[in-house]
Design a protein around this motif. Structure first.
Motif, PDB file in Angstrom:
ATOM      1  N   ILE A  92       0.853  -1.193   0.000  1.00  0.00           N
ATOM      2  CA  ILE A  92       0.000   0.000   0.000  1.00  0.00           C
ATOM      3  C   ILE A  92       0.891   1.247   0.000  1.00  0.00           C
ATOM      4  O   ILE A  92       1.980   1.244   0.561  1.00  0.00           O
ATOM      5  N   THR A  93       0.405   2.277  -0.666  1.00  0.00           N
ATOM      6  CA  THR A  93       1.179   3.527  -0.720  1.00  0.00           C
ATOM      7  C   THR A  93       0.811   4.423   0.460  1.00  0.00           C
ATOM      8  O   THR A  93       1.680   5.061   1.044  1.00  0.00           O
ATOM      9  N   GLY A  94      -0.454   4.474   0.792  1.00  0.00           N
ATOM     10  CA  GLY A  94      -0.855   5.352   1.892  1.00  0.00           C
ATOM     11  C   GLY A  94      -2.234   5.017   2.426  1.00  0.00           C
ATOM     12  O   GLY A  94      -2.996   4.261   1.799  1.00  0.00           O
ATOM     13  N   ILE A  95      -2.518   5.571   3.598  1.00  0.00           N
ATOM     14  CA  ILE A  95      -3.836   5.386   4.226  1.00  0.00           C
ATOM     15  C   ILE A  95      -4.344   6.771   4.609  1.00  0.00           C
ATOM     16  O   ILE A  95      -3.598   7.561   5.199  1.00  0.00           O
ATOM     17  N   ALA A  96      -5.593   7.050   4.288  1.00  0.00           N
ATOM     18  CA  ALA A  96      -6.167   8.326   4.744  1.00  0.00           C
ATOM     19  C   ALA A  96      -7.636   8.081   5.052  1.00  0.00           C
ATOM     20  O   ALA A  96      -8.205   7.072   4.622  1.00  0.00           O
ATOM     21  N   GLY A  97      -8.227   8.968   5.776  1.00  0.00           N
ATOM     22  CA  GLY A  97      -9.638   8.750   6.067  1.00  0.00           C
ATOM     23  C   GLY A  97     -10.263   9.946   6.746  1.00  0.00           C
ATOM     24  O   GLY A  97      -9.583  10.918   7.097  1.00  0.00           O
ATOM     25  N   LYS A  98     -11.562   9.860   6.875  1.00  0.00           N
ATOM     26  CA  LYS A  98     -12.314  10.959   7.501  1.00  0.00           C
ATOM     27  C   LYS A  98     -13.469  10.391   8.291  1.00  0.00           C
ATOM     28  O   LYS A  98     -14.075   9.383   7.888  1.00  0.00           O
ATOM     29  N   LYS A  99     -13.796  11.102   9.346  1.00  0.00           N
ATOM     30  CA  LYS A  99     -15.003  10.743  10.098  1.00  0.00           C
ATOM     31  C   LYS A  99     -16.156  11.578   9.549  1.00  0.00           C
ATOM     32  O   LYS A  99     -15.944  12.465   8.730  1.00  0.00           O
ATOM     33  N   GLY A 100     -17.351  11.298  10.065  1.00  0.00           N
ATOM     34  CA  GLY A 100     -18.461  12.216   9.776  1.00  0.00           C
ATOM     35  C   GLY A 100     -19.248  11.931   8.522  1.00  0.00           C
ATOM     36  O   GLY A 100     -19.628  12.860   7.805  1.00  0.00           O
ATOM     37  N   PHE A 101     -19.510  10.661   8.234  1.00  0.00           N
ATOM     38  CA  PHE A 101     -20.382  10.346   7.101  1.00  0.00           C
ATOM     39  C   PHE A 101     -21.699   9.755   7.608  1.00  0.00           C
ATOM     40  O   PHE A 101     -21.743   9.144   8.677  1.00  0.00           O
ATOM     41  N   ALA A 102     -22.742   9.962   6.812  1.00  0.00           N
ATOM     42  CA  ALA A 102     -24.050   9.410   7.160  1.00  0.00           C
ATOM     43  C   ALA A 102     -24.463   8.413   6.088  1.00  0.00           C
ATOM     44  O   ALA A 102     -24.070   8.549   4.922  1.00  0.00           O
ATOM     45  N   THR A 103     -25.243   7.400   6.493  1.00  0.00           N
ATOM     46  CA  THR A 103     -25.740   6.442   5.501  1.00  0.00           C
ATOM     47  C   THR A 103     -27.265   6.527   5.446  1.00  0.00           C
ATOM     48  O   THR A 103     -27.937   6.608   6.472  1.00  0.00           O
ATOM     49  N   VAL A 104     -27.752   6.513   4.217  1.00  0.00           N
ATOM     50  CA  VAL A 104     -29.194   6.521   4.001  1.00  0.00           C
ATOM     51  C   VAL A 104     -29.506   5.168   3.358  1.00  0.00           C
ATOM     52  O   VAL A 104     -29.192   4.950   2.184  1.00  0.00           O
TER      53      VAL A 104
END
Ligand code: ASP
Length: 438
Positions: A288-300
């Motif tokens: 793998i080259t990198g890992i990134a991410g974010k919080k704060g998503f909603a699912t419908v």
């Protein structure tokens, strides 16, 4: 002789010692012909960037606030001039700036003076020609660089100069009025890229205060390894998921010309840094080259019996999101369910309208909302050639008892996106990092 552009970020130009260090860097390599400086940045954690002081002075609500802030800005430059023992006075320039502030020449004018003055100062110190960006870079009202207007003028200018300093972050509005217009914040990266393209250089060096683009967020992983080589596509995937190194508009001018970008560290100039390229045969150091991410998503999550046989179901659902000007991140689906993942902050105000819209459009059996999702992108061109990457990710998360709520692998096999509950985000990033990076 090869030619390089070097763009220096604000922390690399915060005081006279920093500027002395970057002058040594520039002078140590004759190929470094074009220099693009930012405004002086923070000297220490609680310090204020000159750009922010300029905004503050311009928007001051009373005279004493204006004078106090303006004096602070003057002092920042005077300290640098004294520290470098320069035979240079910016008094006249400051008088003009003050007059123009009074004439209310605009916020962009105000903010741009940080780079303008720093460019003058640096050109003086290096003995390079100073090219005012207002004469060679043209920007439209939305802050995008005007290629047709800029390229002929800038390339002609750069072809006729040996060594030059071109301040970053601003240019003129493309309406011929010579009004100063700035890019969005961090825009000196964009200037560096435009200069690289028009100077027909071989390498765009982007100097900052880290030794390259890190594999993972250092706030989550202690001392993460540096990515040696990354492609533009991988960079885009990681930046989209929150990893920030470069202004997002800084890639396309050089990418089109096949000019690589080298992220370098002014505090450790011999470190190789990260090379950003269009494509590469360099075998990545890790799968793998990198890992990134974010919080704060909603699912419908929309459920309807026999959904799979209703042609146009998906289109009608997505039309509702489009009608409310909301873009979606992913749409994992089952035979009778379809889930639309959106950014919670953007969704929240439109939530009830969208739910009503979905009911009208597709008459679902039920809609379930959840707003506790974090997305993690595991990105790497090396995945294509190796089996078992997904298995290793899932295993690493299972070992830590982290439940995976969503999986998405693009068919380009460049990334795997995992959704977990917000509270597991840091733990999940750590588990994946430890699995792939020794
Ligand atoms: N000085 C500007 C800013 O603080 C532009 C830059 O540094 O690239 O955003």
């Amino acid at each position: 002789m090869n030619t390089k552009v070097c763009k220096f970020g604000g922390t690399s130009m915060a005081n006279s010692d920093n500027i002395n260090a970057i002058a040594n860097i520039i002078e140590s390599d004759k190929e470094r012909r074009f220099v693009v400086p930012s405004a002086p940045g923070k000297r220490f954690k609680e310090d204020t960037k000159v750009t922010d002081l300029l905004y503050k002075a311009y928007n001051a609500t009373n005279k004493s606030e204006f004078h106090a802030t303006f004096e602070e800005i003057k002092a920042r430059y005077q300290d640098i001039i004294d520290g470098l023992k320069l035979d240079l006075s910016l008094d006249n320039e400051f008088q003009i700036i003050q007059d123009n502030f009074e004439k209310k020449l605009g916020e962009d004018y105000a903010a741009s003076r940080g780079e303008y003055l720093n460019g003058m100062l640096l050109a003086h110190y290096l003995g390079f020609e100073f090219i005012d960006a207002k004469d060679v870079i043209f920007i439209d009202e939305h802050g995008n660089y005007d290629i047709e207007m800029t390229d002929p003028i800038l390339s002609e200018k750069l072809a006729n100069v040996e060594y030059a300093v071109i301040p970053g972050f601003y240019g003129s509005l493309n309406d011929g009025t010579q009004t100063i217009k700035a890019f969005s914040r961090g825009g000196s990266d964009v200037t560096g890229s435009i200069v690289a393209k028009n100077g027909k250089v071989d390498l765009y060096e982007n100097w900052t205060d880290v030794s390259g683009f890190l594999i993972a967020d250092p706030r989550i992983i202690k001392n993460p390894a540096v990515i040696q080589t990354i492609t533009y596509k991988e960079l885009r995937e990681l930046s989209y998921m929150g990893a920030s190194v470069l202004h997002e508009n800084s890639v396309f001018p050089v990418r089109k010309e096949g000019i690589p970008i080298n992220i370098k560290n002014t505090n450790s100039p011999t470190d190789p840094g990260t090379l950003i390229v269009e494509r590469s045969c360099h075998k990545p150091a890790h799968v793998i080259t990198g890992i990134a991410g974010k919080k704060g998503f909603a699912t419908v999550m929309i459920e309807k019996d026999m959904m799979n046989s209703e042609i146009g179901f998906g289109r009608r659902v997505l039309q509702v999101f489009e009608d409310h000007q909301l873009s979606f991140e992913h749409i994992p689906s089952g035979i009778d369910t379809m889930t639309v993942i959106v950014n919670t902050d953007e969704f929240i105000d439109k939530e009830q309208d969208i739910l009503a819209g979905i009911h009208r459009a597709v008459q679902p059996d039920s809609i379930v909302l959840e707003s506790d999702l974090a997305l993690i992108a595991v990105v790497g061109r090396g995945m294509k050639a190796s089996r078992g990457t997904a298995a290793r990710i899932f295993n690493a998360l299972a070992q830590k008892n982290i439940n995976i709520k969503m999986i998405d692998q693009g068919s380009s096999e460049l990334n795997i996106i995992i959704g977990v509950r917000n509270c597991y985000f840091n733990q999940a990033v750590k588990a994946i990092y430890n699995e792939f990076i020794d």
